[in-house]
Design an enzyme around this catalytic site. Structure first.
Site, PDB file in Angstrom:
ATOM      1  CE  LYS A   1      41.408  35.497  42.985  1.00 56.59           C
ATOM      2  NZ  LYS A   1      40.436  37.032  42.733  1.00 56.59           N
ATOM      3  CB  SER A   2      41.008  35.517  36.027  1.00 55.51           C
ATOM      4  OG  SER A   2      41.215  36.710  37.194  1.00 55.51           O
TER       5      SER A   2
ATOM      6  CG  ASP B   1      45.088  40.752  40.617  1.00 49.26           C
ATOM      7  OD1 ASP B   1      44.702  42.177  40.427  1.00 49.26           O
ATOM      8  OD2 ASP B   1      44.450  40.540  40.232  1.00 49.26           O
TER       9      ASP B   1
ATOM     10  NE  ARG C   1      36.753  35.984  32.869  1.00 48.77           N
ATOM     11  CZ  ARG C   1      37.349  37.138  34.260  1.00 48.77           C
ATOM     12  NH1 ARG C   1      38.011  36.120  35.718  1.00 48.77           N
ATOM     13  NH2 ARG C   1      37.516  38.367  33.952  1.00 48.77           N
TER      14      ARG C   1
HETATM   15  C1  S3P Z   1      40.160  40.373  37.378  1.00 47.84           C
HETATM   16  C2  S3P Z   1      40.015  41.319  36.768  1.00 47.84           C
HETATM   17  C3  S3P Z   1      40.938  42.547  37.680  1.00 47.84           C
HETATM   18  C4  S3P Z   1      42.026  42.085  39.381  1.00 47.84           C
HETATM   19  C5  S3P Z   1      41.128  41.218  39.659  1.00 47.84           C
HETATM   20  C6  S3P Z   1      40.535  39.877  39.254  1.00 47.84           C
HETATM   21  C7  S3P Z   1      39.507  39.251  36.566  1.00 47.84           C
HETATM   22  O1  S3P Z   1      40.493  43.057  37.792  1.00 47.84           O
HETATM   23  O2  S3P Z   1      42.907  42.794  39.513  1.00 47.84           O
HETATM   24  O3  S3P Z   1      41.714  39.934  40.734  1.00 47.84           O
HETATM   25  O4  S3P Z   1      39.118  37.752  37.256  1.00 47.84           O
HETATM   26  O5  S3P Z   1      38.711  39.919  35.905  1.00 47.84           O
HETATM   27  P1  S3P Z   1      40.400  44.848  37.970  1.00 47.84           P
HETATM   28  O6  S3P Z   1      38.770  44.088  36.808  1.00 47.84           O
HETATM   29  O7  S3P Z   1      39.342  45.244  38.822  1.00 47.84           O
HETATM   30  O8  S3P Z   1      40.698  45.222  37.360  1.00 47.84           O
END
Ligand code: S3P
Length: 426
Positions: free
Chosen positions: A19-20, A312, A24
Site C-alpha cells: 500500500k505505501s 500496522d 508513492r
Molecule cells: C504509512 C505510514 C504509517 C502506517 C500507514 C502507512 C505510509 O503511518 O501506519 O498505514 O505509507 O507512510 P504513520 O506515518 O502515521 O506511522
C-alpha cells in the site's frame, strides 16, 4: 462475514501490492517527467483515492489492473482541481499530498471520510508551516477538511516528535520544492519507501541513521516500478498459519524492507516456525517468500524501535499473542490510538468479546495467552486491519465469529476472504 473454526490452512498465496509503495508510485509518477509504469499496484480503495486526487489535478493515469501508467507532467505540472480533493479513508494520501500541495501555485480544499476527519493533521501542518506553507484546518480542530494555499517554501530541519513515515514523507516531498535543504530526524526510523523511491526517481536525498535530507530538485524522472507484496497483508496469513493447528502456508513475493519487517522479528522472538526465503530482485525494496507452520508460540515484549517497523501488524500480532504461552506486552505504541480507529480500544474490546485475557494500557496492551477464544460479534468500526485480524481469530475460535462491516477489507486487501478461503483445509 461469518467465520468458523478452520481445520488447518495449507497452500501458497500471493498477496496484493504494498500500500505505501503504491501510493508513492502515483505521487512521484505524477511529479516526474514521462511515463511511469507500475506493476503490482494495490487496487485497494486507499490507493485508488491517490489515483483519483492526482487525476483531478490534471494527471492522466491509466489503470488496467495489470499495470498502472502515470503520464507525469513534471514537478510543476499539477493543475488546480475544479472540486475539492477527497482522500476517502486514506491517511497516507492526505498527509503526503499535503506536502506536495503546500508548494503548488494554486489553492485547494482537501477532505476525507468520517475517520479521516478525526485523525490528527497538525503533525504535518506544523512542520509545513515552518517551511512557509499556508495550510489550515477549515474547522480549526487540527483535522481535515484542510485548506491549502500553495506558497514558496524554504528548507528546514525538523525534529519530529513521532516516528511517522507520513510526517517525514510530507516534509520531504515539500522539500523537493524548497530553497535549501530539508531534513527530518525521527525518534526511531520509520518506513523509508519515500526516500528509496525519490532516489530512484533522480532526486538528491541522503539518509543517515534517523535523519533524512532532501535537496531542492529540478526534475524527477519516470521509471518502472515493481511493487512487492505488502507485508502488512501477509501478516494475516503469517498469524493464521502459526496459530491454526495443521497449517503450512507460503506467502509469495513479500516486501521485507528492514523498516517494515518487525513482524518477522516478533515471530522469531515468539519461537515461530517461519522461513524467509529471500529472492534476489536487484531492487532497494527486497522481497522474499515466507513460509510458516503451526507453532507453539511464547509471549514476548514488543516496544521501542520495533514499533514503527510493525505498527500496522499489531492487530494481527495481538491475535497471535492470545494463542501464545505466557504474557505479551505491547508498549510504546500510543500511535495505535490515531490510526483508522483507536486500535488499542478496537483490538482490546474485540479480543475481550472473544474471551481473551487482555488489558489496555496507555501505550499498548498486555495479553495473557492461552485462553481458548470463542466466536463473537466483532465490530470492525470499518477498520480494515481489525476486520482481517479478527477473521483470523475467528478461524481459531469455537462457534461463529461475525465480522460487522467486513467489506472494509477492500481498503487495503480486495479479495481477502476469497484468498483466505482458498487455503482452508476442507
Ligand atoms: C504509512 C505510514 C504509517 C502506517 C500507514 C502507512 C505510509 O503511518 O501506519 O498505514 O505509507 O507512510 P504513520 O506515518 O502515521 O506511522
Amino acid at each position: 462475514m461469518i467465520i468458523k473454526r478452520a481445520k488447518g490452512l495449507s497452500g501458497e498465496v500471493s498477496i496484493p501490492g504494498d500500500k505505501s509503495i503504491s501510493h508513492r508510485s502515483i505521487m512521484l509518477g505524477s511529479l516526474a517527467k514521462g511515463d511511469t509504469e507500475v506493476y503490482g499496484f494495490l487496487q485497494g480503495a486507499d490507493c485508488l483515492s491517490s489515483i483519483r486526487c492526482f487525476s483531478q489535478m490534471g494527471i492522466d493515469i491509466e489503470n488496467d489492473k495489470e499495470k498502472v501508467i502515470i503520464h507525469g507532467k513534471g514537478l510543476h505540472g499539477l493543475s488546480k482541481p475544479t472540486d475539492e480533493l477527497d482522500v476517502g479513508n486514506s491517511g497516507t494520501t492526505i498527509r503526503l499530498m499535503s506536502g506536495i500541495l503546500a508548494a503548488q501555485d494554486f489553492s485547494v480544499n482537501v477532505t476525507g471520510d468520517a475517520s479521516i476527519r478525526k485523525r490528527p493533521m497538525e503533525r504535518v501542518m506544523k512542520p509545513l508551516r515552518m517551511m512557509g506553507a499556508d495550510i489550515k484546518s477549515v474547522n480549526d480542530n487540527g483535522c481535515a477538511p484542510l485548506f491549502i494555499n500553495g506558497s514558496k517554501l524554504k528548507g528546514i530541519h525538523y525534529d519530529s516528535p513521532v516516528a511517522s513515515a507520513q510526517v517525514k514523507s510530507s516534509i520531504l516531498l515539500a522539500g523537493l520544492y524548497a530553497d535549501g535543504e530539508t531534513s527530518v530526524t525521527e525518534p526511531y526510523v520509520s518506513r523509508n519507501h519515500t526516500e528509496l523511491m525519490l532516489k530512484d526517481f533522480g532526486s538528491k536525498i541522503v539518509t543517515n541513521d534517523k535523519t533524512a535530507t532532501v535537496f531542492p530538485t529540478e526534475e524527477l524522472y519516470a521509471r518502472r516500478i515493481d511493487v512487492p507484496g505488502d507485508i502488512s497483508s501477509a501478516a494475516y496469513f503469517i498469524a493464521a498459519g502459526l496459530i491454526i493447528a495443521g497449517s503450512c502456508v507460503t506467502i509469495k513475493n513479500v516486501g521485507i524492507n528492514p523498516t517494515r519487517d518487525g513482524i518477522i522479528e516478533v515471530c522469531r522472538m515468539m519461537g515461530a516456525d517461519i522461513v524467509v526465503d529471500e529472492i534476489d530482485n536487484g531492487s532497494a525494496e527486497p522481497i522474499a517468500d515466507i513460509t510458516v507452520k503451526t507453532s507453539s508460540l511464547k509471549g514476548c515484549t514488543i516496544g521501542g524501535e520495533l514499533i514503527p517497523r510493525l505498527i500496522d501488524e499489531i492487530p494481527a500480532i495481538a491475535v497471535m499473542a492470545c494463542f501464545a504461552e505466557g504474557q505479551t506486552v505491547i508498549k510504546d505504541a500510543a500511535e495505535l490510538k490515531v490510526k483508522e480507529t483507536n486500535r488499542i480500544d478496537t483490538i482490546v474490546n474485540n479480543l475481550k468479546a472473544m474471551g481473551a485475557d487482555v488489558i489496555a494500557t496507555d501505550d499498548g496492551m498486555i495479553i495473557n495467552g492461552g485462553k481458548e477464544l470463542h466466536g463473537a460479534e466483532i465490530d470492525s468500526k470499518l477498520d480494515h486491519r481489525i476486520a482481517m485480524s479478527f477473521a483470523v481469530a475467528g478461524l481459531n475460535a469455537d462457534g461463529e465469529t461475525n465480522i460487522i462491516g467486513s467489506e472494509c477489507v477492500d481498503i487495503s486487501f480486495p479479495g481477502f476472504y476469497d484468498i483466505l478461503n482458498s487455503i482452508i483445509v476442507k
